[in-house]
Structure formats: C-alpha cells, structure tokens
Design a protein around this motif. Structure first.
Motif, PDB file in Angstrom:
ATOM      1  N   LEU A  20       2.175 -13.119  -6.265  1.00 36.85           N
ATOM      2  CA  LEU A  20       1.362 -12.386  -5.294  1.00 36.85           C
ATOM      3  C   LEU A  20       1.661 -10.893  -5.333  1.00 36.85           C
ATOM      4  N   THR A  21       2.934 -10.534  -5.297  1.00 37.10           N
ATOM      5  CA  THR A  21       3.389  -9.141  -5.343  1.00 37.10           C
ATOM      6  C   THR A  21       4.686  -9.096  -6.132  1.00 37.10           C
ATOM      7  N   THR A  22       5.272  -7.909  -6.248  1.00 34.76           N
ATOM      8  CA  THR A  22       6.554  -7.788  -6.944  1.00 34.76           C
ATOM      9  C   THR A  22       7.733  -7.782  -5.988  1.00 34.76           C
ATOM     10  N   GLY A  36       8.035  -6.476 -12.135  1.00 30.30           N
ATOM     11  CA  GLY A  36       8.869  -6.861 -11.000  1.00 30.30           C
ATOM     12  C   GLY A  36      10.277  -7.148 -11.481  1.00 30.30           C
ATOM     13  N   ILE A  37      11.070  -7.839 -10.675  1.00 31.26           N
ATOM     14  CA  ILE A  37      12.487  -8.007 -10.998  1.00 31.26           C
ATOM     15  C   ILE A  37      12.754  -9.154 -11.967  1.00 31.26           C
ATOM     16  N   SER A  38      11.736  -9.930 -12.303  1.00 37.21           N
ATOM     17  CA  SER A  38      11.954 -11.100 -13.150  1.00 37.21           C
ATOM     18  C   SER A  38      10.805 -11.287 -14.126  1.00 37.21           C
ATOM     19  N   PHE A  70      11.050 -16.990  -3.579  1.00 37.72           N
ATOM     20  CA  PHE A  70      11.833 -17.753  -4.552  1.00 37.72           C
ATOM     21  C   PHE A  70      12.325 -16.863  -5.692  1.00 37.72           C
ATOM     22  N   ILE A  71      11.452 -16.028  -6.232  1.00 34.47           N
ATOM     23  CA  ILE A  71      11.836 -15.142  -7.336  1.00 34.47           C
ATOM     24  C   ILE A  71      13.002 -14.245  -6.917  1.00 34.47           C
ATOM     25  N   GLU A  72      12.874 -13.624  -5.744  1.00 39.13           N
ATOM     26  CA  GLU A  72      13.926 -12.722  -5.273  1.00 39.13           C
ATOM     27  C   GLU A  72      15.247 -13.457  -5.067  1.00 39.13           C
ATOM     28  N   VAL A 105      21.892 -19.507  -2.473  1.00 41.08           N
ATOM     29  CA  VAL A 105      21.213 -18.512  -1.629  1.00 41.08           C
ATOM     30  C   VAL A 105      20.092 -19.222  -0.877  1.00 41.08           C
ATOM     31  N   LYS A 106      20.030 -18.974   0.417  1.00 42.31           N
ATOM     32  CA  LYS A 106      18.994 -19.588   1.236  1.00 42.31           C
ATOM     33  C   LYS A 106      17.651 -18.892   1.008  1.00 42.31           C
ATOM     34  N   ILE A 107      16.588 -19.676   0.996  1.00 44.97           N
ATOM     35  CA  ILE A 107      15.236 -19.127   0.956  1.00 44.97           C
ATOM     36  C   ILE A 107      14.763 -18.955   2.394  1.00 44.97           C
ATOM     37  N   ASP A 108      14.325 -17.750   2.724  1.00 49.03           N
ATOM     38  CA  ASP A 108      13.907 -17.434   4.093  1.00 49.03           C
ATOM     39  C   ASP A 108      12.772 -18.342   4.536  1.00 49.03           C
TER      40      ASP A 108
END
Length: 379
Positions: A112-114, A194-196, A360-362, A375-378
């Motif tokens: 959807l976004t970066t 993006g970061i990935s 998820f990506i972040e 790491v927890k997913i918000d």
C-alpha cells in the motif's frame, strides 16, 4: 449511455506485466471502460502507449495533477470513477493521498505504502472520503483459494494448528551478483522500493494470504533475512517465524534468489482434522489431506465448491483459470462495491489488508535488525 465504470490507470505502460494484468482483468466482466490516465512519466510515451492499446488520447495526461484538474472539469457522469495505481512503491502514497482528497475510488498495487505512518494517513483520508479502496493481493482472487478460505471457515479441517507458506522466485539472480546492476535497480533502491525488497514484494503476499485463508491474525514475527552482499541494503531472501497464539505457529519462507524457481507460491494450512494445500503454479488444484484417507483433489467449477468460489469461476470444470482470472475477480468485487451492489467481504482486499501488510514488512525488518527477536505486530 454506457453503464460501465470509467477507469483511469497510473503507470503500467510499456511492457509492464502488471499493466497487462490489470487491463485484461478490468475487461473480464464488462464492468469497466479504460478512458485514460498517466501510463509513463513522459507524456509523449503515454500518448504513444495509448495509441498502441487502442484508446483515445484526449484523456492522457502529463501527470496526476493534470488528470484531476481536467477530470474535475468534466460533467460528473463522464469523469473517471476509479483509478488504478500501478507505479513503483514510493509513488503509491502521494498518488493515493491526492486521489482520496479528491473523492476517487482506488485500486492500488501492493505494498500500500512504503511506511506504516503513510498507510495510517491514507486510512484517515479514506474514512473522510467514503470511497472504495482495494489493494491488489492478486492471489486472493483464485477460485480454489476462496474455496480454501470457506472450507477453513466452515470447520472442514478443524482448529488450525500449523501454517507453512513458501514463496520462491529466482528472478533477481542475474541482477544481485552484478554490482552495477544491483545499484541501478529500483527494487533494490530504498528510496523507491521502501525498506524491503523480498519481504515487501512477495513476503507481503504470503502474509496477506495466510490471514485471508485462515481467518487468523499473525500476532508476532521473528525474521532472519539475507542481503547476500554488504553493499546491498535490501533483503532478497528470508525466513520468518510466526505466532498466532501460544499454540498456533507458522512460517513464511520467501526468496528471490531461489535459483531456477519461477513463481513457486505454496500455501499449506494444517488443522486438527485435516490439511489443505494449494500451489500457485497449479492453481486449479486444492489438495485435501486427511489421516488414513487417500489424497483428495478439489477443482473449480464443481457444485461441491462454495458460493464464493463458484462466483469467481468463469469456465466449466476442466478449463484452466489463471492469474488474469484471479485479478479479474478482484476487479469484479470492486465494481460491485462502487455500484453499491451486494458483495462478499472476501471479494477484494481492502485498505485494512494493505495496512497490515505494511505493518508486517516493518516488523519483519525490525526483527532482523534487532538481532532476530520476536516483534509484535500492532493491532
């Protein structure tokens, strides 16, 4: 007067695979009419492409600002009603933001976004605009994936207890081993991608697919990513452990350096009573595994399938359906929503799915960078 939904497209020109996929998909159920857009950053190339695919050039614009200004000047019944965003990742947010601010329905490529922050901004704008927003996690449109979802929802395999999803490709091999090529590919450029790379491109498909078919939400992730070269800052391979609850676990195995693999996307869900397995390269077969029973193979178009699966089946049994059909089912669902017709909530991925994908990506990248920790997913 035509009742077809007037469609505009941003990106997807030239030899773009994703452009062909969206254009063909939009024609499948006679719901859309492609009337214009911005196919390329160069206006002359956009016009040439429009001529090539046989649409009028009077609504081919130099950029999105020009599109919105010109379309707003047209009578309401003539304006574009929905715009598909098929551009590189970094353009998704500014384009979607401007379109939402001007009241457009949107079909957006994933991710959807970066960033998650950008995704949250779009969520707020969507609440104000009250328009339809779809994110094209394409594989959710396959009839047998929809059958898989309905079978799990109806208890056919019992309580889910193990999930294993693999998405292997090898396309980046010719690029990643060449320093000059990997430095000049937008997929490996954080400013554009993006970061990935791998997780952001295909890992997010696996994440969305898991939640779509299982009905479960992934709560935590532990990622071990591979960058292969020290000067490459984007992951191109990774293994991600998943926690749904204390007693339900899973794994995503994703790679773009799996030499020789084409698009090996395999989804396996195991319950207390049975298991289900699906392979994207053989999408007409859904395998049902049961203890002490022979393997059963379910196929599309048969009356034993769910209403959701049959609604997405265009051909009689025995006639293969593929990725164009899958994307076509998503476009059909969006058309129903735009026309305010009754539709199944599983007919197309929404902004919520897109936001969870970015989340998820972040979190996967953060897990790796923090030393391969949970790491927890918000929420």
């Amino acid at each position: 007067m035509s009742t077809k939904i007037k469609l505009g497209i941003l990106g997807g020109g030239g030899d773009s695979l994703i452009g062909i996929l969206h254009r063909v998909a939009s024609t499948m159920y006679d719901q859309y009419e492609l009337v214009g857009g911005v196919f390329n950053p160069e206006l002359s190339e956009s016009i040439a492409f429009a001529e090539k695919i046989g649409i009028r050039t009077d609504r081919i614009y130099k950029d999105l600002d020009a599109l919105i200004k010109a379309e707003s000047a047209l009578p309401r019944e003539e304006r574009m009603q929905v715009v598909s965003i098929l551009t590189p990742n970094f353009l998704h947010f500014p384009m979607a933001k401007l379109l939402l601010e001007n009241g457009y329905n949107i079909i957006c490529e994933k991710p959807l976004t970066t960033t998650l922050e950008e995704a949250r901004i779009l969520e707020t704008l969507l609440e104000k605009s009250k328009t339809v927003f779809a994110v094209t996690y394409t594989y959710t449109g396959y009839p047998m994936i929809r059958q898989m979802r309905e079978m799990i929802s109806n208890g056919a395999i019992g309580k889910v207890q193990k999930i294993d999803v693999q998405y292997y490709q090898g396309w980046i091999n010719p690029i990643i081993h060449d320093a000059e090529k990997r430095a000049n590919t937008w997929r490996l450029n954080p400013e554009k991608s993006g970061i990935s790379c791998c997780v952001g491109d295909i890992g997010t498909h696996a994440f969305d697919m898991i939640e779509y078919v299982s009905g479960l939400e992934i709560k935590e992730v532990l990622a071990d990513l591979n960058y292969l070269y020290k000067d490459n800052v984007m992951d191109i391979d990774g293994t991600i452990l998943l926690r749904f609850s204390e007693f339900v676990k899973g794994v995503i195995r994703t790679s773009q350096i799996a030499t020789g693999e084409e698009n090996n996307f395999t989804v396996s869900i195991y319950g207390e009573k049975a298991g289900l397995k699906w392979e994207q390269e053989n999408p007409n077969y859904l395998y049902l595994l049961q203890e002490g029973e022979p393997l059963r193979v379910l196929k599309p178009g048969h009356s034993y399938n769910s209403e959701l699966s049959l609604d997405g089946t265009k051909l009689p049994p025995g006639h293969p359906e593929g990725i164009f059909d899958s994307m076509g089912n998503i476009y059909k669902g969006v058309a129903r929503a735009i026309k305010k017709e009754k539709y199944h909530p599983a007919e197309f991925p929404t902004m919520k799915d897109g936001i969870r994908g970015v989340n998820f990506i972040e979190k996967a990248v953060a897990s790796h960078q923090q030393g391969n920790v949970w790491v927890k997913i918000d929420e």
